[in-house]
Design an enzyme around this catalytic site. Structure first.
Site, mmCIF file in Angstrom:
data_model
loop_
_atom_site.group_PDB
_atom_site.id
_atom_site.type_symbol
_atom_site.label_atom_id
_atom_site.label_comp_id
_atom_site.label_asym_id
_atom_site.label_seq_id
_atom_site.Cartn_x
_atom_site.Cartn_y
_atom_site.Cartn_z
ATOM 1 N N ASP A 31 -32.255 35.687 12.465
ATOM 2 C CA ASP A 31 -33.539 36.370 12.323
ATOM 3 C C ASP A 31 -33.384 37.799 12.840
ATOM 4 O O ASP A 31 -32.775 38.046 13.879
ATOM 5 C CB ASP A 31 -34.634 35.627 13.108
ATOM 6 C CG ASP A 31 -36.018 36.049 12.649
ATOM 7 O OD1 ASP A 31 -36.714 35.230 12.030
ATOM 8 O OD2 ASP A 31 -36.402 37.225 12.894
ATOM 9 N N ASN A 87 -43.405 27.774 10.175
ATOM 10 C CA ASN A 87 -44.743 28.361 10.153
ATOM 11 C C ASN A 87 -45.333 28.102 8.769
ATOM 12 O O ASN A 87 -44.676 28.335 7.753
ATOM 13 C CB ASN A 87 -44.660 29.864 10.433
ATOM 14 C CG ASN A 87 -44.212 30.145 11.851
ATOM 15 O OD1 ASN A 87 -44.497 29.378 12.756
ATOM 16 N ND2 ASN A 87 -43.500 31.240 12.052
ATOM 17 N N GLN A 94 -47.056 32.620 9.337
ATOM 18 C CA GLN A 94 -46.096 32.748 8.225
ATOM 19 C C GLN A 94 -46.282 34.097 7.549
ATOM 20 O O GLN A 94 -47.405 34.500 7.214
ATOM 21 C CB GLN A 94 -46.304 31.616 7.203
ATOM 22 C CG GLN A 94 -45.223 31.618 6.119
ATOM 23 C CD GLN A 94 -45.327 30.443 5.156
ATOM 24 O OE1 GLN A 94 -46.265 29.631 5.222
ATOM 25 N NE2 GLN A 94 -44.371 30.365 4.243
ATOM 26 N N VAL A 96 -43.443 35.249 5.308
ATOM 27 C CA VAL A 96 -42.613 35.194 4.098
ATOM 28 C C VAL A 96 -42.877 33.855 3.418
ATOM 29 O O VAL A 96 -42.606 32.785 4.002
ATOM 30 C CB VAL A 96 -41.117 35.335 4.440
ATOM 31 C CG1 VAL A 96 -40.286 35.270 3.163
ATOM 32 C CG2 VAL A 96 -40.845 36.648 5.190
ATOM 33 N N HIS A 100 -38.788 28.496 4.801
ATOM 34 C CA HIS A 100 -37.624 28.702 5.677
ATOM 35 C C HIS A 100 -37.897 28.003 6.999
ATOM 36 O O HIS A 100 -39.046 27.895 7.428
ATOM 37 C CB HIS A 100 -37.370 30.197 5.926
ATOM 38 C CG HIS A 100 -38.575 30.916 6.427
ATOM 39 N ND1 HIS A 100 -39.593 31.315 5.581
ATOM 40 C CD2 HIS A 100 -38.959 31.273 7.677
ATOM 41 C CE1 HIS A 100 -40.544 31.885 6.290
ATOM 42 N NE2 HIS A 100 -40.200 31.871 7.567
HETATM 43 P P1 AMP Z 1 -42.329 33.669 9.157
HETATM 44 O O1 AMP Z 1 -43.137 34.662 9.951
HETATM 45 O O2 AMP Z 1 -42.339 32.271 9.675
HETATM 46 O O3 AMP Z 1 -42.687 33.750 7.681
HETATM 47 O O4 AMP Z 1 -40.814 34.112 9.306
HETATM 48 C C1 AMP Z 1 -40.250 35.198 8.636
HETATM 49 C C2 AMP Z 1 -39.118 35.646 9.491
HETATM 50 O O5 AMP Z 1 -38.246 36.438 8.695
HETATM 51 C C3 AMP Z 1 -39.536 36.508 10.687
HETATM 52 O O6 AMP Z 1 -39.161 35.860 11.890
HETATM 53 C C4 AMP Z 1 -38.792 37.817 10.463
HETATM 54 O O7 AMP Z 1 -38.318 38.390 11.660
HETATM 55 C C5 AMP Z 1 -37.663 37.384 9.542
HETATM 56 N N1 AMP Z 1 -37.131 38.460 8.702
HETATM 57 C C6 AMP Z 1 -37.820 39.325 7.934
HETATM 58 N N2 AMP Z 1 -36.980 40.164 7.305
HETATM 59 C C7 AMP Z 1 -35.719 39.798 7.683
HETATM 60 C C8 AMP Z 1 -34.405 40.303 7.372
HETATM 61 N N3 AMP Z 1 -34.223 41.322 6.542
HETATM 62 N N4 AMP Z 1 -33.349 39.688 7.957
HETATM 63 C C9 AMP Z 1 -33.522 38.639 8.790
HETATM 64 N N5 AMP Z 1 -34.728 38.127 9.117
HETATM 65 C C10 AMP Z 1 -35.821 38.711 8.571
#
Ligand code: AMP
Length: 115
Positions: A31, A87, A94, A96, A100
């Site tokens: 992350d 999430n 959440q 993204v 995941h």
């Molecule tokens: P969520 O908030 O559960 O949707 O998790 C999305 C996660 O993706 C967050 O913890 C971000 O820090 C992570 N994230 C977003 N962009 C990137 C990236 N380019 N590389 C690695 N992690 C990322």
């Protein structure tokens, strides 16, 4: 057409990220904003499922594969013990909407679900 997710763009090589491991269906990255000493993301290559509830209903074998990959990654990159977080929904943090799993390990607060 919706925009490809950040994870699809990483998989395509459009956004730089080190892919720590992968199977035919799943890949693992760190992350970018770690919330624990070990903070990995286990991500299906398909963007078909927005969250874990859709994935569990649509492809439970893929969800099981994510759990197995999380176990292996936690052993390889951490102590082997880990917390698995999905999430689900913006109200739960959440951001993204390409399902995941967060693999959290290291010095996690004892007795806390917060991570
Ligand atoms: P969520 O908030 O559960 O949707 O998790 C999305 C996660 O993706 C967050 O913890 C971000 O820090 C992570 N994230 C977003 N962009 C990137 C990236 N380019 N590389 C690695 N992690 C990322």
């Amino acid at each position: 057409m919706t925009e490809p997710s950040v994870f699809t763009r990483i998989l395509r090589g459009e956004i730089p990220a080190e892919i720590l491991s992968e199977t035919e269906n799943v890949f693992v990255i760190r992350d970018i904003a770690p919330q624990a000493p070990l903070h990995l993301l286990v991500i299906p290559k398909t963007a078909e499922y927005r969250d874990v509830t859709e994935l569990a209903a649509g492809d439970p074998a893929l969800l099981a594969e994510m759990v197995a990959v999380a176990k292996d990654a936690a052993a390889e990159h951490g102590s082997g013990d880990f917390r698995l977080v999905f999430n689900t929904g913006s109200g739960a943090g959440q951001t993204v909407f390409h399902v995941h799993a967060h693999v959290l390990g290291g010095d996690l607060a004892e007795g806390s679900l917060g991570g």
